[in-house]
Design a protein around this motif. Structure first.
Motif, mmCIF file in Angstrom:
data_model
loop_
_atom_site.group_PDB
_atom_site.id
_atom_site.type_symbol
_atom_site.label_atom_id
_atom_site.label_comp_id
_atom_site.label_asym_id
_atom_site.label_seq_id
_atom_site.Cartn_x
_atom_site.Cartn_y
_atom_site.Cartn_z
ATOM 1 N N VAL A 111 42.418 38.866 51.089
ATOM 2 C CA VAL A 111 42.915 39.831 50.096
ATOM 3 C C VAL A 111 42.271 39.559 48.738
ATOM 4 C CG1 VAL A 111 44.961 40.661 48.878
ATOM 5 C CG2 VAL A 111 45.079 40.163 51.338
ATOM 6 N N ALA A 112 42.165 38.315 48.366
ATOM 7 C CA ALA A 112 41.567 37.987 47.072
ATOM 8 C C ALA A 112 40.113 38.440 47.013
ATOM 9 C CB ALA A 112 41.670 36.488 46.823
ATOM 10 N N ASP A 113 39.363 38.257 48.102
ATOM 11 C CA ASP A 113 37.971 38.696 48.115
ATOM 12 C C ASP A 113 37.877 40.217 48.008
ATOM 13 O OD1 ASP A 113 37.087 36.115 48.336
ATOM 14 O OD2 ASP A 113 36.868 36.176 50.529
ATOM 15 N N LEU A 158 50.872 41.335 52.874
ATOM 16 C CA LEU A 158 51.043 42.071 51.617
ATOM 17 C C LEU A 158 51.379 41.187 50.420
ATOM 18 C CD1 LEU A 158 52.897 45.282 52.869
ATOM 19 C CD2 LEU A 158 50.516 45.047 52.180
ATOM 20 N N PRO A 159 52.157 40.088 50.556
ATOM 21 C CA PRO A 159 52.436 39.276 49.359
ATOM 22 C C PRO A 159 51.198 38.742 48.666
ATOM 23 C CG PRO A 159 53.976 38.734 51.105
ATOM 24 C CD PRO A 159 52.946 39.646 51.717
ATOM 25 N N ASN A 164 48.128 37.986 43.373
ATOM 26 C CA ASN A 164 46.955 38.274 42.556
ATOM 27 C C ASN A 164 47.261 39.285 41.448
ATOM 28 O OD1 ASN A 164 44.254 37.015 43.754
ATOM 29 N ND2 ASN A 164 45.602 37.519 45.473
ATOM 30 N N LYS A 165 48.536 39.442 41.113
ATOM 31 C CA LYS A 165 48.975 40.295 39.996
ATOM 32 C C LYS A 165 48.620 41.769 40.211
ATOM 33 C CE LYS A 165 50.235 36.534 37.881
ATOM 34 N NZ LYS A 165 51.669 36.156 37.822
ATOM 35 N N LEU A 187 40.821 42.565 38.099
ATOM 36 C CA LEU A 187 40.100 41.525 37.370
ATOM 37 C C LEU A 187 39.515 40.525 38.349
ATOM 38 C CD1 LEU A 187 42.662 40.869 34.500
ATOM 39 C CD2 LEU A 187 40.623 42.317 34.448
ATOM 40 N N PRO A 188 38.387 39.920 37.980
ATOM 41 C CA PRO A 188 37.819 38.899 38.881
ATOM 42 C C PRO A 188 38.805 37.780 39.129
ATOM 43 C CG PRO A 188 36.265 39.518 37.173
ATOM 44 C CD PRO A 188 37.580 40.138 36.792
ATOM 45 N N VAL A 189 38.863 37.337 40.368
ATOM 46 C CA VAL A 189 39.774 36.255 40.734
ATOM 47 C C VAL A 189 38.988 34.959 40.777
ATOM 48 C CG1 VAL A 189 41.294 35.395 42.541
ATOM 49 C CG2 VAL A 189 41.213 37.833 42.041
#
Length: 500
Positions: free
Chosen positions: A256-258, A285-286, A291-292, A497-499
């Motif tokens: 998800v972050a990617d 989903l969480p 990741n805001k 935003l970039p993680v």
């Protein structure tokens, strides 16, 4: 003096004796006449000795014993039409086949009461010799409901049976068989699910950029590809795709972050499609919220709606905070006040089924539409079959979501849209949901998602989302998944935003 030679005194004595003998000879005649008179009177009914009304105080003779006869067999019903169904009544899919059969039986009872009885030949597709059973159906049986599994359909195709009758499969896809030529569908498809989701997200909410987050299995790939194709046909874009290993939860958050990470001029997205089962999606989903990112419109498959029905039946708690902006399609809405839905619910309750679902509705609607369809001519070309199906489905009051056919025989189910809630799937109010989505995106909602039903609806309105009561004899009009007038556009999701 010798006898008879006396004097004058002997004459009177002789006369008296003659008279006596003459009188005695008359008596037997009188007695015989009296007996004969009484006998004739009795035969004529006089005195009631043998027949006629009984006199006062006379005993009533016992009635004659009834003559024992064999009861006449009940007349065989004259069926208005005969069809067949090919169901899995054994094996791993027997529960679903049994539910379809219960819906068919309920429809048969309703049709019989209406004076149009329907004969249904039931064939168990899990028993040996089922192909021969299909082959040996009476010639007037030209419509077959089913099958329900792609392998069964493949066997029919291999045996050359698809050209002998019109098969209406209870399947979302016909696989290699050509829909509208080799067979037809009587079931919602993946395209129907996606159509309902994009009708809301793209057509009504104005979202043009989407993401797909899916498991790396065949179902996820099939649904993801179908979604991307439908988005492209609308002139929109899938700008991000994330694929996670379904059996490796440790990598879900990183996937998800990617997907959320953006760089350069790559556009963001306003909605994400998550074609996975409920239990796994509930844990994926969480990662968005960590990741805001909490303002995405989340689009789920029909699998979610079915899971929500089960959760409500078993009173299983769900993580409602994960689904504040989630919607999912479904072909079964038990709260529908349409006549067909209510008739099916009543029949199922009478049969001891407290919570019928789409499977019973499929069987109920198939049998009723088969009665409307009537007997197809033997060897009818596919174009005629498609035309007859379209005519039979037009204007019909369906227990499930309304089904229609295109001129080339493609089935389309106008599926409902639901939002998850603590009480199960609730029919979506598109305008109220749009307001909620905008409020979250504009950061105008200070206390998000309190756990009550009122927080998921707009201000009270006159029964929004409730269909009008159907007029007797006319099909109920289902509540559409989207309003007739376009809604105000939904502001775009902010650039992720970039993680790090």
């Amino acid at each position: 003096m010798p006898f008879g030679h006396g004097g004058p005194a002997a004459k009177p004595r002789f006369a008296h004796m003659h008279a006596t003998i003459k009188k005695n000879r008359r008596f037997p005649r009188l007695l015989a006449g009296l007996v004969a008179c009484c006998f004739l009177a009795a035969l004529a009914g006089c005195g009631g000795m043998f027949t006629g009304p009984q006199g006062p105080g006379e005993p009533t003779p016992p009635p004659a014993p009834p003559v024992q006869t064999e009861p006449a067999p009940p007349p065989k019903p004259v069926f208005a039409n005969s069809v067949a169904v090919l169901l899995p009544l054994g094996g791993p899919f027997r529960e679903f086949g049994g539910r379809v059969q219960k819906g068919i039986q309920a429809a048969q009872d309703a049709l019989a009461k209406a004076g149009t009885p329907l004969e249904v030949h039931v064939i168990d597709g899990t028993q040996p010799g089922w192909v021969d059973a299909v082959r040996n159906l009476p010639p007037d049986v030209t419509v077959v409901g089913g099958p329900m599994h792609r392998l069964t359909l493949k066997e029919l195709e291999t045996a050359g049976m698809l050209q002998t009758r019109a098969f209406l499969a209870f399947m979302p896809s016909l696989g290699e068989a050509r829909e509208g030529i080799d067979a037809w569908r009587f079931f919602p498809s993946a395209e129907d699910e996606i159509d309902a989701l994009l009708r809301l997200a793209a057509s009504d909410y104005g979202i043009t950029q989407f993401a797909v987050l899916r498991p790396g299995d065949r179902y996820g790939q099939t649904m993801g590809d179908a979604f991307a194709g439908a988005v492209s046909r609308l002139g929109a874009q899938v700008t991000a795709t994330g694929v996670y290993a379904p059996q490796d939860p440790s990598g879900w958050e990183a996937t998800v972050a990617d997907m959320l990470r953006t760089g350069g001029n790559r556009p963001g997205f306003g909605a994400v499609f998550v074609p996975d089962e409920w239990a796994r999606a509930d844990k994926v989903l969480p990662a968005f919220f960590k990741n805001k990112v909490d303002d995405l419109l989340i689009l789920g498959p029909q699998l979610w709606t079915e899971a929500l029905h089960r959760a409500a039946t078993t009173k299983t708690q769900i993580n409602i905070q994960n689904y504040r902006l989630a919607v999912c399609p479904g072909a079964w809405w038990p709260e529908n006040q349409g006549q067909a839905t209510q008739q099916l619910l009543a029949a199922m309750r009478a049969a001891g089924v407290e919570h019928p679902d789409m499977w019973e509705a499929v069987g109920f609607d198939f049998a009723r539409m088969a009665a409307r369809l009537g007997r197809l001519p033997q060897g009818a070309p596919p174009q005629e079959v498609s035309s007859r199906l379209a005519q039979a489905a037009a204007g019909m009051d369906f227990a499930m979501a309304p089904l229609s056919y295109t001129p080339d025989g493609k089935a389309h189910v106008s599926m409902y849209l639901f939002r998850p809630s603590v009480s199960g799937p609730v029919l979506l109010d598109p305008e109220g949901f749009r307001q909620r989505l905008n409020a979250i995106r504009q950061k105008a909602l200070e206390n998000p998602a309190p756990e009550n039903e009122q927080s998921y609806s707009p201000a009270p309105a006159p029964l929004q989302g409730t269909p009008p009561q159907p007029v007797q004899g006319t099909p109920a009009q289902p509540v559409p998944a989207t309003p007739t007038q376009p809604l105000a556009p939904v502001p775009a999701h902010r650039q992720a935003l970039p993680v790090t």
